[in-house]
Design an enzyme around this catalytic site. Structure first.
Site, PDB file in Angstrom:
ATOM      1  N   SER A 129       0.842  -1.205   0.000  1.00 30.75           N
ATOM      2  CA  SER A 129       0.000   0.000   0.000  1.00 30.75           C
ATOM      3  C   SER A 129       0.873   1.249   0.000  1.00 30.75           C
ATOM      4  CB  SER A 129      -0.910   0.002   1.232  1.00 30.75           C
ATOM      5  OG  SER A 129      -0.160   0.295   2.410  1.00 30.75           O
ATOM      6  N   SER A 131       0.861   3.710   2.254  1.00 28.35           N
ATOM      7  CA  SER A 131       0.855   4.407   3.546  1.00 28.35           C
ATOM      8  C   SER A 131       2.226   4.934   3.941  1.00 28.35           C
ATOM      9  CB  SER A 131       0.333   3.471   4.646  1.00 28.35           C
ATOM     10  OG  SER A 131       1.253   2.427   4.908  1.00 28.35           O
ATOM     11  N   LYS A 186       5.227   0.510   9.436  1.00 32.42           N
ATOM     12  CA  LYS A 186       5.026   1.922   9.740  1.00 32.42           C
ATOM     13  C   LYS A 186       6.308   2.459  10.370  1.00 32.42           C
ATOM     14  CE  LYS A 186       0.541   1.559   8.791  1.00 32.42           C
ATOM     15  NZ  LYS A 186      -0.063   2.155   7.577  1.00 32.42           N
ATOM     16  N   SER A 291      -2.982   6.886   5.727  1.00 26.42           N
ATOM     17  CA  SER A 291      -2.410   5.774   6.484  1.00 26.42           C
ATOM     18  C   SER A 291      -3.317   5.402   7.649  1.00 26.42           C
ATOM     19  CB  SER A 291      -1.023   6.155   7.011  1.00 26.42           C
ATOM     20  OG  SER A 291      -0.529   5.162   7.911  1.00 26.42           O
TER      21      SER A 291
END
Length: 326
Positions: A129, A131, A186, A291
């Site tokens: 993704s 994010s 992250k 995100s």
């Protein structure tokens, strides 16, 4: 032998069915568990081959050679010197490893090496993704250092040897707290004891604004965005990195569900403020307004940490992406 051949065929059929169901989405696979099972099964076959099947084949080949020598000696005693038949081909056939051992015991060393490297050293991941744009792009193939934060037992992910602590600014792969079978990536923003606030698209740590420096615009190629966004440089701890913001975003942050220690977070019209509990971390994506992270679903416990992402080793659509993660 026929029973072992049939058993091996059933095991391979079960493996194919498991992988097929995983690939088609009928169930979530667990690659760590699969590797552990494959290592255990191939080890059992390797031990059986090493201490039972191979010695048995060698004994049979010796008996064949002795029988042939005795027959030739008997014929020679009768004055027959020329004897038809060569047992070398039969001897090679006796010594040949059957397919069900070649495809199990023969694979054990390779599977063991992969299991050890992936469990305790490095693990590959693919970024699914946007994010973490602009730091990581969709399609980046990254490597994660699994021993940087300590040695953990595979499958159960229990830390048995401590190493470095998670540092503010690290890019971390972890098991999603709400579904540990799914891996997330992250940036670590808040450490245990920190107060993290994201208010009006601004990040505050322990009451202080985290300063940013404009770097112009960045074209976000995420299929869900496809537009230019303001890009900034931000510094967390010793790590300087880039982030994206979306000024047009409403900025409303709502928790998706009650999570452990959710009472540590306060949600307002401006954003969210959280006090990070002991043994947990507050994670955020660099693509701040695109995100789903700790602002929405809570803190990441230390036992969910997989490792620190440190390099993009391949992106088939953009070879210039190869290099260390900053």
């Amino acid at each position: 032998m026929k029973a072992m051949s049939a058993l091996t065929g059933l095991l391979y059929a079960a493996l194919i069915a498991y992988l097929g169901g995983w690939y088609t989405g009928y169930w979530n696979g667990n690659f760590s568990l699969l590797l552990l099972i494959l290592t255990t099964v191939t080890l059992a076959y390797w031990l059986a081959e090493r201490f039972h099947f191979e010695p048995a084949r060698r004994r049979a080949a010796v008996r064949l050679g002795e029988s042939d020598a005795a027959r030739r000696a008997s014929l020679a005693a009768q004055g027959i010197q020329r004897v038809d038949g060569d047992v070398e081909g039969a001897r090679e056939e006796l010594l040949r490893q059957p397919w069900w051992l070649d495809w199990t015991a023969g694979l054990f060393p390779v599977i063991l090496i992969v299991f050890l490297l992936r469990s305790f050293m490095f693990e590959p991941f693919k970024i699914p993704s946007g994010s973490m744009v602009p730091t990581l792009l969709i399609g980046d193939l990254i490597l994660v250092n699994k021993y940087h934060y300590g040695i953990r037992l595979p499958v159960i992910n229990k830390k048995i040897i401590s190493n470095n602590d998670v540092q503010r600014g690290d890019v971390v792969v972890f098991r999603f707290p709400q579904n540990p079978s799914v891996d997330y990536i992250k940036r670590a923003v808040g450490l245990p004891g920190d107060e993290v606030a994201y208010l009006n698209q601004k990040l505050y740590l322990n009451g202080k604004l985290v300063e940013t420096v404009s770097q112009g615009e960045y074209f976000d190629e995420d299929p869900g965005s496809m537009r230019f966004r303001p890009r900034f440089t931000e510094k967390l701890g010793a790590v300087e990195h880039q982030i994206l913001v979306a000024p047009e975003s409403p900025g409303v942050i709502r928790k998706q569900w009650d999570f452990p220690y959710s009472e540590n977070c306060t949600y307002t019209a401006e954003g969210v403020t959280c006090k990070v509990p002991a043994g947990h971390y507050f994670m955020m994506g660099d693509n701040r307004d695109n995100s789903q992270d700790s602002r929405f679903w809570g803190f990441v416990p230390d036992e969910n940490i997989v490792g620190r992402a440190f390099v993009v080793w391949m992106n088939f659509g953009n070879l210039k992406r190869i290099g260390s993660i900053r």
